[in-house]
Scaffold this active site. Structure first.
Site, PDB file in Angstrom:
ATOM      1  N   THR A 152      -9.964  10.926  11.734  1.00  9.87           N
ATOM      2  CA  THR A 152      -9.914   9.506  11.757  1.00  9.87           C
ATOM      3  C   THR A 152     -11.219   9.289  12.360  1.00  9.87           C
ATOM      4  O   THR A 152     -12.196  10.249  12.423  1.00  9.87           O
ATOM      5  CB  THR A 152      -8.631   8.953  12.618  1.00  9.87           C
ATOM      6  OG1 THR A 152      -8.913   7.487  12.627  1.00  9.87           O
ATOM      7  CG2 THR A 152      -8.640   9.230  14.074  1.00  9.87           C
TER       8      THR A 152
ATOM      9  N   ASP B 163     -11.909  14.027  -6.138  1.00  8.45           N
ATOM     10  CA  ASP B 163     -12.589  12.710  -6.641  1.00  8.45           C
ATOM     11  C   ASP B 163     -12.574  11.612  -5.899  1.00  8.45           C
ATOM     12  O   ASP B 163     -13.490  10.895  -5.703  1.00  8.45           O
ATOM     13  CB  ASP B 163     -12.323  12.736  -8.315  1.00  8.45           C
ATOM     14  CG  ASP B 163     -12.653  13.779  -9.096  1.00  8.45           C
ATOM     15  OD1 ASP B 163     -13.405  14.686  -8.550  1.00  8.45           O
ATOM     16  OD2 ASP B 163     -12.238  13.816 -10.429  1.00  8.45           O
TER      17      ASP B 163
ATOM     18  N   LYS C 169     -14.530  10.445   9.470  1.00 14.68           N
ATOM     19  CA  LYS C 169     -14.049  10.544   8.007  1.00 14.68           C
ATOM     20  C   LYS C 169     -15.152  10.726   7.234  1.00 14.68           C
ATOM     21  O   LYS C 169     -14.900  10.963   5.955  1.00 14.68           O
ATOM     22  CB  LYS C 169     -13.264   8.865   7.777  1.00 14.68           C
ATOM     23  CG  LYS C 169     -11.992   8.918   8.548  1.00 14.68           C
ATOM     24  CD  LYS C 169     -11.365   7.566   8.594  1.00 14.68           C
ATOM     25  CE  LYS C 169     -10.385   7.193   7.368  1.00 14.68           C
ATOM     26  NZ  LYS C 169      -9.507   6.318   7.486  1.00 14.68           N
TER      27      LYS C 169
ATOM     28  N   SER D  30      -3.836   6.646  18.466  1.00 10.52           N
ATOM     29  CA  SER D  30      -3.181   7.061  17.051  1.00 10.52           C
ATOM     30  C   SER D  30      -1.914   6.948  17.271  1.00 10.52           C
ATOM     31  O   SER D  30      -1.262   7.483  17.936  1.00 10.52           O
ATOM     32  CB  SER D  30      -3.985   8.356  16.808  1.00 10.52           C
ATOM     33  OG  SER D  30      -3.181   8.533  15.548  1.00 10.52           O
TER      34      SER D  30
ATOM     35  N   ASP E   7      -5.830   6.959   1.620  1.00 10.52           N
ATOM     36  CA  ASP E   7      -5.713   5.580   2.078  1.00 10.52           C
ATOM     37  C   ASP E   7      -5.329   4.689   0.882  1.00 10.52           C
ATOM     38  O   ASP E   7      -4.632   3.745   1.074  1.00 10.52           O
ATOM     39  CB  ASP E   7      -7.159   4.966   2.840  1.00 10.52           C
ATOM     40  CG  ASP E   7      -7.016   5.402   4.488  1.00 10.52           C
ATOM     41  OD1 ASP E   7      -5.974   5.394   4.954  1.00 10.52           O
ATOM     42  OD2 ASP E   7      -8.256   5.374   4.907  1.00 10.52           O
TER      43      ASP E   7
ATOM     44  N   GLY F 137     -15.130   0.691   5.843  1.00 10.64           N
ATOM     45  CA  GLY F 137     -14.503   2.057   5.048  1.00 10.64           C
ATOM     46  C   GLY F 137     -13.307   1.836   4.486  1.00 10.64           C
ATOM     47  O   GLY F 137     -13.123   2.419   3.282  1.00 10.64           O
ATOM     48  N   ALA F 138     -12.438   1.070   5.124  1.00  8.49           N
ATOM     49  CA  ALA F 138     -11.158   0.852   4.415  1.00  8.49           C
ATOM     50  C   ALA F 138     -11.157   0.026   3.085  1.00  8.49           C
ATOM     51  O   ALA F 138     -10.464   0.369   2.025  1.00  8.49           O
ATOM     52  CB  ALA F 138     -10.107   0.092   5.186  1.00  8.49           C
TER      53      ALA F 138
ATOM     54  N   GLY G 146       0.381  -4.669   7.239  1.00  6.79           N
ATOM     55  CA  GLY G 146      -0.423  -3.186   7.004  1.00  6.79           C
ATOM     56  C   GLY G 146       0.411  -1.854   7.562  1.00  6.79           C
ATOM     57  O   GLY G 146      -0.372  -0.948   7.265  1.00  6.79           O
TER      58      GLY G 146
ATOM     59  N   LEU H 256      -4.872  -5.315   6.321  1.00 11.76           N
ATOM     60  CA  LEU H 256      -4.771  -4.092   6.840  1.00 11.76           C
ATOM     61  C   LEU H 256      -4.412  -3.891   8.145  1.00 11.76           C
ATOM     62  O   LEU H 256      -4.100  -2.849   8.620  1.00 11.76           O
ATOM     63  CB  LEU H 256      -6.026  -3.320   6.329  1.00 11.76           C
ATOM     64  CG  LEU H 256      -6.066  -2.428   5.024  1.00 11.76           C
ATOM     65  CD1 LEU H 256      -5.467  -3.668   4.023  1.00 11.76           C
ATOM     66  CD2 LEU H 256      -7.447  -1.937   4.652  1.00 11.76           C
TER      67      LEU H 256
HETATM   68  P1  NAP Z   1     -14.670  -0.512   9.684  1.00 15.04           P
HETATM   69  O1  NAP Z   1     -15.818   0.271   8.607  1.00 15.04           O
HETATM   70  O2  NAP Z   1     -15.707  -0.717  11.021  1.00 15.04           O
HETATM   71  O3  NAP Z   1     -15.216  -2.200   9.147  1.00 15.04           O
HETATM   72  C1  NAP Z   1     -14.900  -3.399   9.591  1.00 15.04           C
HETATM   73  C2  NAP Z   1     -14.903  -4.621   8.800  1.00 15.04           C
HETATM   74  O4  NAP Z   1     -14.732  -5.758   9.641  1.00 15.04           O
HETATM   75  C3  NAP Z   1     -16.374  -4.781   8.470  1.00 15.04           C
HETATM   76  O5  NAP Z   1     -16.197  -5.395   6.989  1.00 15.04           O
HETATM   77  C4  NAP Z   1     -16.906  -5.877   9.342  1.00 15.04           C
HETATM   78  O6  NAP Z   1     -17.820  -6.574   9.009  1.00 15.04           O
HETATM   79  C5  NAP Z   1     -15.807  -6.632   9.587  1.00 15.04           C
HETATM   80  N1  NAP Z   1     -15.814  -7.320  10.582  1.00 15.04           N
HETATM   81  C6  NAP Z   1     -15.576  -6.744  12.242  1.00 15.04           C
HETATM   82  N2  NAP Z   1     -15.952  -7.770  13.125  1.00 15.04           N
HETATM   83  C7  NAP Z   1     -15.951  -8.899  12.556  1.00 15.04           C
HETATM   84  C8  NAP Z   1     -16.494 -10.247  12.643  1.00 15.04           C
HETATM   85  N3  NAP Z   1     -16.494 -10.505  14.219  1.00 15.04           N
HETATM   86  N4  NAP Z   1     -16.515 -11.272  11.950  1.00 15.04           N
HETATM   87  C9  NAP Z   1     -16.515 -10.783  10.513  1.00 15.04           C
HETATM   88  N5  NAP Z   1     -16.281  -9.693  10.137  1.00 15.04           N
HETATM   89  C10 NAP Z   1     -16.062  -8.739  11.102  1.00 15.04           C
HETATM   90  O7  NAP Z   1     -13.497  -0.647   9.656  1.00 15.04           O
HETATM   91  P2  NAP Z   1     -12.405   0.069   8.612  1.00 15.04           P
HETATM   92  O8  NAP Z   1     -12.185   1.391   8.816  1.00 15.04           O
HETATM   93  O9  NAP Z   1     -12.866  -0.752   7.279  1.00 15.04           O
HETATM   94  O10 NAP Z   1     -11.224  -0.717   9.211  1.00 15.04           O
HETATM   95  C11 NAP Z   1     -10.979  -2.091   9.240  1.00 15.04           C
HETATM   96  C12 NAP Z   1      -9.552  -2.487   9.480  1.00 15.04           C
HETATM   97  O11 NAP Z   1      -8.674  -2.010   8.658  1.00 15.04           O
HETATM   98  C13 NAP Z   1      -9.224  -2.059  10.965  1.00 15.04           C
HETATM   99  O12 NAP Z   1      -8.654  -3.038  11.629  1.00 15.04           O
HETATM  100  C14 NAP Z   1      -8.424  -0.860  10.946  1.00 15.04           C
HETATM  101  O13 NAP Z   1      -7.401  -0.767  11.777  1.00 15.04           O
HETATM  102  C15 NAP Z   1      -7.679  -1.430   9.560  1.00 15.04           C
HETATM  103  N6  NAP Z   1      -7.258  -0.258   8.998  1.00 15.04           N
HETATM  104  C16 NAP Z   1      -5.712  -0.228   8.533  1.00 15.04           C
HETATM  105  C17 NAP Z   1      -5.133   0.836   7.740  1.00 15.04           C
HETATM  106  C18 NAP Z   1      -4.043   1.115   7.729  1.00 15.04           C
HETATM  107  O14 NAP Z   1      -3.347   1.926   7.349  1.00 15.04           O
HETATM  108  N7  NAP Z   1      -3.005  -0.110   7.545  1.00 15.04           N
HETATM  109  C19 NAP Z   1      -5.935   2.001   7.324  1.00 15.04           C
HETATM  110  C20 NAP Z   1      -7.628   1.601   7.321  1.00 15.04           C
HETATM  111  C21 NAP Z   1      -7.915   0.811   8.258  1.00 15.04           C
HETATM  112  P3  NAP Z   1     -19.667  -6.298   9.018  1.00 15.04           P
HETATM  113  O15 NAP Z   1     -19.649  -5.301   7.880  1.00 15.04           O
HETATM  114  O16 NAP Z   1     -20.387  -7.383   8.887  1.00 15.04           O
HETATM  115  O17 NAP Z   1     -19.503  -5.454  10.470  1.00 15.04           O
END
Ligand code: NAP
Length: 279
Positions: A67, A83, A71, A20, A108, A137-138, A246, A223
């Site tokens: 995190t 909300d 979450k 983190s 977020d 989730g994001a 991001g 992101l």
């Molecule tokens: P998550 O809930 O685990 O979702 C992951 C996403 O990536 C899903 O849509 C997943 O598809 C897709 N994915 C993973 N591997 C893949 C592959 N090989 N081919 C195609 N799609 C793939 O994670 P999250 O919390 O949404 O976070 C997603 C990203 O955003 C992470 O890298 C995280 O570090 C980043 N993030 C950044 C911030 C910021 O403040 N900048 C905030 C939150 C998150 P499936 O549904 O098919 O598995």
């Protein structure tokens, strides 16, 4: 003997937590504003989450960030849920209220939007459809924020299509679901293009969706912030698009929690970025 005020404590709860960047970020702000307080990373396993949240306020904690993987689970424990956290189905910022109740919020989406407003001030969300890769989730937080600022249509493609369908069921008719194999088509005419997948993150698979249909006028944001300039952003930049990385989202989503816990609205600027990048 006079009662000295308690030094406020905050932190981040996750499992694992060593990766983190939040402790570096909050630590920088605490030093910058001369605030007596501490922000601590805490590795809490899922089965210990409830007990940790009962204990922390008694130890002087005024709140925590939450995190992965807590979450969503946190919403079953919190007493007051905003909300937007309810709509997103996840929370990332908790306030331990004086009356003993736990207040849960999700910042977020606000962080996502503040990053775009700061780094692409001319971006007009109403200018055309948004195209989004990913439905995790994001993505939920990003969709809620995009709808709030008046994006006319949101196109989504996710490797696992039912996850994208579930978002459409929750957020409504503004969303159009594309098959992952047809994802390149959703770029046609898109004014805003967002990667919310983990593709392109260091240690993960590359982002390989062809971006030929990207409009040079589009705003493109990722992101993923490790690396800061992903392949996705580099390709968009080479087509003339405005790009936003991001990291700013990470910094902006942290600001409301810091303000509530430590009483000072922190500034997100170049020095803040550098503090996190060099930590
Ligand atoms: P998550 O809930 O685990 O979702 C992951 C996403 O990536 C899903 O849509 C997943 O598809 C897709 N994915 C993973 N591997 C893949 C592959 N090989 N081919 C195609 N799609 C793939 O994670 P999250 O919390 O949404 O976070 C997603 C990203 O955003 C992470 O890298 C995280 O570090 C980043 N993030 C950044 C911030 C910021 O403040 N900048 C905030 C939150 C998150 P499936 O549904 O098919 O598995």
């Amino acid at each position: 003997m006079t009662d000295l005020p308690r030094i406020p404590l905050a932190g981040v709860i996750g499992h694992p937590i060593a990766h983190s960047r939040s402790p570096a970020l909050h630590g920088f702000w605490l030093r910058r504003y001369g605030i007596k307080g501490h922000y601590i990373p805490m590795d809490v396993a899922p089965q210990d989450l409830r007990q940790a949240l009962e204990t922390l306020p008694k130890l002087g904690f005024v709140g925590v960030n939450v995190t992965i993987p807590h979450k969503e689970a946190i919403l079953r424990i919190a007493d007051v849920i905003t909300d937007r956290a309810a709509l997103i189905g996840a929370a990332n910022t908790l306030i331990f209220r004086k009356d003993g109740r736990i207040h849960a919020d999700n910042t977020d989406g606000a962080g996502f939007m503040a990053n775009l407003r700061q780094n692409a001030p001319h971006w007009n969300p109403a200018a055309g459809p948004a195209a989004m890769f990913g439905a995790g989730g994001a993505a939920r937080a990003v969709i809620a924020a995009l709808i709030e600022v008046g994006v006319p249509e949101i196109r989504i493609a996710n490797r696992t299509r039912p996850r994208a369908e579930a978002l459409r069921a929750d957020f409504g008719a503004k969303l159009t679901v594309y098959d992952w194999v047809h994802a390149p088509n959703m770029l046609e005419g898109a004014a805003t293009v967002i990667n919310t997948t983990s593709l392109g993150m260091s240690g993960k698979h590359d982002f390989r969706v062809p971006l030929d249909a990207l409009e040079p006028s589009a705003l493109v944001t990722d992101l993923v912030y490790n690396p800061l300039k992903t392949q996705f952003l580099l390709e968009a930049e080479s087509k003339g698009c405005t790009i936003v990385d991001g990291l700013g989202m990470l910094l902006h989503q942290a600001a409301p929690g810091f303000e509530r816990w430590f009483g000072h609205r922190p500034e997100v600027d170049e020095a803040t970025r550098n503090a996190v990048l060099t930590a």
